[in-house]
Design a protein around this motif. Structure first.
Motif, short mmCIF file in Angstrom:
data_model
loop_
_atom_site.label_atom_id
_atom_site.label_comp_id
_atom_site.label_asym_id
_atom_site.label_seq_id
_atom_site.Cartn_x
_atom_site.Cartn_y
_atom_site.Cartn_z
N ASN A 11 1.30 -0.96 0.06
CA ASN A 11 -0.06 -0.22 -0.53
C ASN A 11 0.86 1.30 -0.16
OD1 ASN A 11 -1.60 2.28 0.82
ND2 ASN A 11 -2.18 1.21 2.68
N LYS A 13 -0.16 4.44 -0.22
CA LYS A 13 -0.60 5.01 0.47
C LYS A 13 -0.46 6.46 -0.14
CE LYS A 13 0.11 3.35 4.52
NZ LYS A 13 -0.20 3.58 5.96
N HIS A 96 -9.21 0.61 4.22
CA HIS A 96 -7.97 0.75 5.72
C HIS A 96 -8.27 1.68 6.39
CE1 HIS A 96 -4.19 2.15 6.77
NE2 HIS A 96 -3.59 0.73 5.86
N GLU A 98 -6.82 4.22 8.49
CA GLU A 98 -6.92 5.75 8.04
C GLU A 98 -8.00 6.45 7.04
OE1 GLU A 98 -2.70 5.16 6.12
OE2 GLU A 98 -1.75 5.20 7.42
N GLU A 168 -4.94 -5.49 10.66
CA GLU A 168 -4.05 -4.53 10.82
C GLU A 168 -4.63 -4.10 11.92
OE1 GLU A 168 -2.61 -3.80 6.90
OE2 GLU A 168 -4.33 -1.95 7.14
N ALA A 172 0.07 -0.93 15.29
CA ALA A 172 1.59 -1.61 14.93
C ALA A 172 1.49 -0.95 13.76
CB ALA A 172 1.44 -2.55 14.79
N GLY A 174 2.64 1.88 10.61
CA GLY A 174 3.62 2.98 10.30
C GLY A 174 4.76 3.00 11.84
N GLY A 212 -1.36 -6.81 8.83
CA GLY A 212 -0.44 -5.92 8.40
C GLY A 212 0.02 -5.24 9.38
N GLY A 213 1.40 -4.20 9.56
CA GLY A 213 1.72 -3.22 10.80
C GLY A 213 2.93 -3.85 10.74
N SER A 214 3.84 -2.63 10.28
CA SER A 214 4.94 -2.90 10.46
C SER A 214 5.78 -3.80 10.13
CB SER A 214 5.61 -2.23 11.69
OG SER A 214 5.19 -0.90 12.15
N LEU A 233 -0.15 -6.94 4.06
CA LEU A 233 -0.09 -5.84 3.90
C LEU A 233 0.29 -5.33 4.14
CD1 LEU A 233 -2.30 -3.84 1.57
CD2 LEU A 233 -3.53 -4.21 3.79
N VAL A 234 1.45 -4.46 3.15
CA VAL A 234 3.09 -3.51 3.73
C VAL A 234 3.01 -1.79 3.08
CG1 VAL A 234 5.26 -3.41 3.43
CG2 VAL A 234 3.91 -5.78 3.49
N GLY A 235 3.18 -1.16 4.37
CA GLY A 235 2.63 0.52 4.38
C GLY A 235 4.31 0.47 4.00
C1 PEP Z 1 -0.64 -0.20 6.46
O1 PEP Z 1 -0.39 0.80 6.06
O2 PEP Z 1 -1.60 -0.68 6.01
C2 PEP Z 1 0.83 -0.31 6.92
C3 PEP Z 1 0.42 -1.46 7.77
O3 PEP Z 1 1.38 0.49 7.20
P1 PEP Z 1 2.65 0.05 8.12
O4 PEP Z 1 3.23 -1.55 7.06
O5 PEP Z 1 4.03 0.75 7.26
O6 PEP Z 1 2.46 -0.54 9.09
#
Ligand code: PEP
Length: 252
Positions: A11, A13, A96, A98, A168, A172, A174, A212-214, A233-235
């Motif tokens: 993702n 963003k 999401h 956000e 997510e 966790a 970001g 998802g989360g860091s 799911l990777v930000g």
């Molecule tokens: C996200 O926003 O979906 C996410 C998991 O972000 P991050 O990997 O930067 O924590």
């Protein structure tokens, strides 16, 4: 893990101009191992078409970060499912945290968006997760139960055969704080049990649940060892091609 093919989704963003997105996508197409896992990237809207051109013929699929549930009309600033399909999207991220936090999305709008995605043959990635306060007050399971039950209300089994759920935890995202693999497994198992309760065992067994989360290159392997974690799911770590490809190629 049952016979569920892992999915690693990036993702992006609100990062990267069009040329930057195209450059990263080009690098990724060279770096991602073929045929081991499904890989998806979700750039910002104006980069969808040029990125779609660049990844054509690679094993990377395109996703969007959001959609609106109407098919067209006077909805200034919004984008429809068919517009995303025509831009080359296969996936769409829905709900999401956000979007929920800054743009007023709730379980009801999430439900409508999932319906619109399915109607247009887009694969929805339904995001759920609790805040730090909710975890501390032991509300995690209640929150997830509500997000999934309302988010998926009124769907038939056939509707949901491609659905992906992403767990997510907001605390966790970001922050550099990853849920431990045990925490992730506990919640993923719970999510699968809710799906089983509502839709039965077949869907519960086949549905992919991402964490998802860091997520980073150095924690993906451990997370993926857990029986109910089917991908990520990777930000932040998806923005750099070298780093993200280390995550997508975790089996190598
Ligand atoms: C996200 O926003 O979906 C996410 C998991 O972000 P991050 O990997 O930067 O924590």
């Amino acid at each position: 893990m049952e016979n569920r093919r892992p999915l690693i989704a990036g993702n992006w963003k609100m990062f990267k101009t069009c040329p930057e997105a195209v450059e990263t996508a080009k690098q990724l197409a060279q770096l991602v191992d073929k045929n081991t896992v499904d890989v998806m990237i979700a750039p910002q809207f104006t980069a969808l078409v040029p990125v779609s051109d660049v990844i054509k013929g690679s094993c990377i699929l395109l996703g969007a970060q959001n959609l609106f549930y109407e098919s067209e009309g006077a909805y200034t600033g919004e984008i429809s499912p068919s517009m995303l399909v025509s831009a080359g999207c296969r996936y769409v991220i829905i709900g999401h945290s956000e979007r929920r936090q800054y743009f007023g999305e709730n379980d009801g709008t999430v439900n409508k968006k999932i319906r619109a995605a399915i109607k247009n043959d887009l694969i929805p990635i339904l995001c759920v997760g609790e805040s730090e306060k909710e975890r501390e007050s032991k509300e995690t399971f209640n929150v997830l139960d509500r997000q999934i039950t309302i988010g998926l209300k009124g769907f038939s089994l056939d509707d949901l055969d491609t659905l992906v759920v992403a767990y997510e935890p907001i605390w966790a995202i970001g922050t550099g704080k990853t849920a431990t693999k045990e925490q992730a497994q506990e919640v993923h198992q719970f999510i699968r049990s809710i799906i089983e309760k509502i839709f039965g065992n077949n869907l519960a067994k086949s549905i992919r649940i991402l964490y998802g989360g860091s997520v980073k290159p150095d924690n993906i392997k451990e997370l993926m060892k857990m029986p109910d974690v089917d991908g990520a799911l990777v930000g932040g770590a998806s923005l750099d091609a070298q780093t993200f490809s280390k995550i997508t190629n975790f089996q190598g």
